[in-house]
Write a protein that holds these residues in place. Sequence first.
Motif, PDB file in Angstrom:
ATOM      1  N   PHE A  86      59.491 -14.602  18.970  1.00  0.00           N
ATOM      2  CA  PHE A  86      58.723 -15.660  18.310  1.00  0.00           C
ATOM      3  C   PHE A  86      59.572 -16.918  18.243  1.00  0.00           C
ATOM      4  O   PHE A  86      60.779 -16.884  18.491  1.00  0.00           O
ATOM      5  CB  PHE A  86      58.273 -15.232  16.900  1.00  0.00           C
ATOM      6  CG  PHE A  86      59.392 -14.882  15.952  1.00  0.00           C
ATOM      7  CD1 PHE A  86      59.955 -15.840  15.112  1.00  0.00           C
ATOM      8  CD2 PHE A  86      59.887 -13.579  15.895  1.00  0.00           C
ATOM      9  CE1 PHE A  86      60.984 -15.505  14.240  1.00  0.00           C
ATOM     10  CE2 PHE A  86      60.921 -13.244  15.022  1.00  0.00           C
ATOM     11  CZ  PHE A  86      61.472 -14.210  14.189  1.00  0.00           C
ATOM     12  N   GLN A  87      58.901 -18.020  17.928  1.00  0.00           N
ATOM     13  CA  GLN A  87      59.606 -19.275  17.675  1.00  0.00           C
ATOM     14  C   GLN A  87      59.203 -19.776  16.295  1.00  0.00           C
ATOM     15  O   GLN A  87      58.114 -19.456  15.805  1.00  0.00           O
ATOM     16  CB  GLN A  87      59.248 -20.332  18.725  1.00  0.00           C
ATOM     17  CG  GLN A  87      59.746 -19.968  20.129  1.00  0.00           C
ATOM     18  CD  GLN A  87      59.601 -21.125  21.111  1.00  0.00           C
ATOM     19  OE1 GLN A  87      58.561 -21.770  21.170  1.00  0.00           O
ATOM     20  NE2 GLN A  87      60.643 -21.382  21.899  1.00  0.00           N
ATOM     21  N   ILE A  88      60.090 -20.533  15.664  1.00  0.00           N
ATOM     22  CA  ILE A  88      59.746 -21.171  14.390  1.00  0.00           C
ATOM     23  C   ILE A  88      59.754 -22.676  14.622  1.00  0.00           C
ATOM     24  O   ILE A  88      60.765 -23.233  15.083  1.00  0.00           O
ATOM     25  CB  ILE A  88      60.734 -20.797  13.269  1.00  0.00           C
ATOM     26  CG1 ILE A  88      60.798 -19.263  13.114  1.00  0.00           C
ATOM     27  CG2 ILE A  88      60.323 -21.449  11.946  1.00  0.00           C
ATOM     28  CD1 ILE A  88      61.780 -18.791  12.053  1.00  0.00           C
ATOM     29  N   GLN A  89      58.626 -23.312  14.322  1.00  0.00           N
ATOM     30  CA  GLN A  89      58.557 -24.766  14.459  1.00  0.00           C
ATOM     31  C   GLN A  89      59.028 -25.405  13.168  1.00  0.00           C
ATOM     32  O   GLN A  89      58.557 -25.071  12.079  1.00  0.00           O
ATOM     33  CB  GLN A  89      57.139 -25.206  14.787  1.00  0.00           C
ATOM     34  CG  GLN A  89      57.059 -26.709  15.011  1.00  0.00           C
ATOM     35  CD  GLN A  89      55.670 -27.148  15.440  1.00  0.00           C
ATOM     36  OE1 GLN A  89      55.135 -26.707  16.451  1.00  0.00           O
ATOM     37  NE2 GLN A  89      55.086 -28.018  14.640  1.00  0.00           N
ATOM     38  N   CYS A  90      60.006 -26.299  13.291  1.00  0.00           N
ATOM     39  CA  CYS A  90      60.680 -26.912  12.140  1.00  0.00           C
ATOM     40  C   CYS A  90      60.568 -28.425  12.228  1.00  0.00           C
ATOM     41  O   CYS A  90      60.168 -28.963  13.254  1.00  0.00           O
ATOM     42  CB  CYS A  90      62.161 -26.523  12.156  1.00  0.00           C
ATOM     43  SG  CYS A  90      62.412 -24.758  12.041  1.00  0.00           S
ATOM     44  N   PRO A  91      60.975 -29.126  11.166  1.00  0.00           N
ATOM     45  CA  PRO A  91      60.964 -30.584  11.213  1.00  0.00           C
ATOM     46  C   PRO A  91      61.814 -31.118  12.361  1.00  0.00           C
ATOM     47  O   PRO A  91      62.760 -30.450  12.806  1.00  0.00           O
ATOM     48  CB  PRO A  91      61.587 -30.989   9.870  1.00  0.00           C
ATOM     49  CG  PRO A  91      61.398 -29.823   8.980  1.00  0.00           C
ATOM     50  CD  PRO A  91      61.415 -28.613   9.855  1.00  0.00           C
ATOM     51  N   GLY A  92      61.507 -32.307  12.826  1.00  0.00           N
ATOM     52  CA  GLY A  92      62.258 -32.931  13.897  1.00  0.00           C
ATOM     53  C   GLY A  92      63.602 -33.433  13.407  1.00  0.00           C
ATOM     54  O   GLY A  92      63.701 -34.497  12.800  1.00  0.00           O
ATOM     55  N   VAL A  93      64.651 -32.645  13.656  1.00  0.00           N
ATOM     56  CA  VAL A  93      66.039 -33.065  13.416  1.00  0.00           C
ATOM     57  C   VAL A  93      66.835 -32.499  14.589  1.00  0.00           C
ATOM     58  O   VAL A  93      66.263 -31.903  15.493  1.00  0.00           O
ATOM     59  CB  VAL A  93      66.609 -32.495  12.082  1.00  0.00           C
ATOM     60  CG1 VAL A  93      65.868 -33.070  10.884  1.00  0.00           C
ATOM     61  CG2 VAL A  93      66.550 -30.967  12.060  1.00  0.00           C
ATOM     62  N   ASN A  94      68.166 -32.673  14.595  1.00  0.00           N
ATOM     63  CA  ASN A  94      68.993 -32.048  15.624  1.00  0.00           C
ATOM     64  C   ASN A  94      69.632 -30.784  15.051  1.00  0.00           C
ATOM     65  O   ASN A  94      70.332 -30.861  14.042  1.00  0.00           O
ATOM     66  CB  ASN A  94      70.113 -32.994  16.074  1.00  0.00           C
ATOM     67  CG  ASN A  94      69.594 -34.156  16.894  1.00  0.00           C
ATOM     68  OD1 ASN A  94      68.527 -34.700  16.605  1.00  0.00           O
ATOM     69  ND2 ASN A  94      70.333 -34.554  17.891  1.00  0.00           N
ATOM     70  N   ASP A 150      54.872 -21.630  11.894  1.00  0.00           N
ATOM     71  CA  ASP A 150      55.112 -22.989  11.420  1.00  0.00           C
ATOM     72  C   ASP A 150      55.807 -22.945  10.057  1.00  0.00           C
ATOM     73  O   ASP A 150      55.245 -22.455   9.076  1.00  0.00           O
ATOM     74  CB  ASP A 150      53.779 -23.732  11.314  1.00  0.00           C
ATOM     75  CG  ASP A 150      53.994 -25.220  11.115  1.00  0.00           C
ATOM     76  OD1 ASP A 150      55.027 -25.598  10.518  1.00  0.00           O
ATOM     77  OD2 ASP A 150      53.128 -26.003  11.550  1.00  0.00           O
ATOM     78  N   ALA A 151      57.036 -23.459  10.012  1.00  0.00           N
ATOM     79  CA  ALA A 151      57.841 -23.387   8.784  1.00  0.00           C
ATOM     80  C   ALA A 151      57.216 -24.177   7.638  1.00  0.00           C
ATOM     81  O   ALA A 151      57.482 -23.911   6.473  1.00  0.00           O
ATOM     82  CB  ALA A 151      59.253 -23.898   9.062  1.00  0.00           C
TER      83      ALA A 151
END
Length: 664
Positions: A217-225, A314-315
């Motif tokens: 699975f993947q976790i989608q997180c806020p756009g940061v580095n 989705d986090a």
Amino acid sequence: MKNYKQIAVAVFAFSLLLGFSACKPKNAGSAVSSDAASKAYVAPGKYDEFYNFVSGGFSGQMSAYGIPSGRLLRVIPVFSVDPEKGYGYSEETKPMLNTSHGFVPWDDLHHVQMSKTNGDYDGRWAFGNANNTPRVARIDLKTFRTAEIIELPNSGGNHSSPFITENTEYVVAGTRFSVPPDDKNGDIPINSYKQNFKGTLSFISVAKEDGKMDIAFQIQCPGVNFDLSRAGKGVSHGWFFFSCYNTEQANTLLEVNASQKDKDFIMAVNWKKAEEYLKAGKGRKQSVRYASNRYSDITHSATSEIKTEVTVLDAKDLKDICYFFPCPKSPHGCDVSPTGEYIVGSGKLAALIPVFSFDKLQKAIAAKDYIGEFDGIPILKYESVLYGEVKKPGLGPLHTEFDNNGNAYTSMFVSSEVVKWNIKDLKVVDRVPTYYSVGHLTVAHGDTKSPKGKYLVAYNKITKDRYLPTGPELSQSAQLYDISGDKMQLILDFPTIGEPHYAQIISADLIKNNSQKFFKMEENKHPYFSNGEATTKVVREGNKVHIYMTAIRSHLTPDNIEGIRMGDEVYFHVTNLEQDWDVPHGFAVKGAANAELLIMPGETQTLKWYPTKVGIYPMYCTDFCSALHQEMTGYIRVSPAGSNVPLLFSTGKNYPVSDTAKAK
Ligand code: RUQ
Ligand code: CUA
């Protein structure tokens, strides 16, 4: 101009980081004491106690050294073609470098991770990341070969990768660059970063028996580095920790714009909770494209498959998976102590090292001790999670590893030193210079539940004056320290391949007895395998010619081939008939435009060749295999297109001249 001062400070700090004034320690040449040589000495014919697997950085490869001798044992081709092994050149290995962008012949490998069982290395596999075209590779430590490469969708710059849970349940990869998700229209203004760019964490499952990787699975997180990460272990097993920078969400001139805030974040991820959500069907199926490449030691060939779906959690919606806690200032390394209780954040621009407590983290989460939210993710209060700070450790802390006596070792890029401190009282107990500007460091089993201590290696970014000059580019250095006593002691410098980033040191006993000696002939399922000289042949199919060839000390069969024509596509499928350790044969033919082959005993490998002129072409074995190696040769005759020279092949006999006719 309200940010002028902050910018000035950031620029100053970064100019330090860039090395303008990186400190060069005094007495650089004479810091090694006279007993050092004996500590790094491994007598001729004796084995090293440890293997050291070192990333090659921009070379895309991994290399294996012996510790304490610093002997280079092998360069393992991973993300870049390698003429020494034919990797990426032979038809069998080309699919390993396939991606959704097509064939990518080089990449940038930063981090090495050994597979783990019960929180300690088990010697089965090594993993590495491709930073540029995001991928994770698994290297089989029986063969020291890349066995598998999986590409990562929704990612750009796969830097916080590959990090591993305590039983290799998952290999985790966090994206360095946030990007629009792959299934969204990416043709958007770059300055819409804040609205449209997302950071994705990939959880790659690893099958227990054979190591096969899949994106669970993947976790989608806020756009940061996302920069680096570590799995929890012991008390924190079930969690992952990621350092994040650019929480300013800048999309230009990051050296200034991503250094505005006093604190960025570490993100704590409850992956056991994420698994529950996944089971409960809370994931969204997303259509994507990514390559899954696997090499088989039975067919001696790789296959590449393009997969088209991942499941994304989705986090923002699934509240209790991800938590931020503040970490000063642009954190880089994020390391977890052997018990799993302490999380060490290394702010590249910070003048201290914060140490966080997993126990306090749990309490702060239970108490909802939040100071706000970032893009829907709660931010815990710094003081509520902090165990304490290591004061005045040095300048530019980057990475930390641990020994078996309760000590931590942190690399200091700007002040060029390794600093040893006590995990309990956070007091600095020793410091030792590096030459110069150390990036990663590693201790034997230093990220496991049971570190061995004993040796530490520092991987330096700058080497001026350490070695004989080699033109504009100097070889990078690794430096070996004996850390068994109270005082760290430098005992050896050795040059590395490419630019080393992370590396790990593993007991040789875990690997050396399992080393594969050769491949069994009776298991060879290569479609163009010859099980002996009697089954060698040359088969024409239109303009394709398949040569089933064998190699044994000291001849090729067939070694005379006629009837090849201009316009033909010729495949040399060479099987090495030897069944003994360390008897490779090589294969080369004049004018071959891709490479040569190196074929291990019992293996079949293929070279594709387009003759470019009519004439006689010599071919030969390129690996010095016996006293008669120079005799291990042959000839191929190439005739004009449409010629009626019959297809003939032989070893040890000559056809009557009339059979071989003249070209038409
Ligand atoms: S990085 S020098 Cu690419 Cu691991 Cu820290
Ligand atoms: Cu085979 Cu030289």
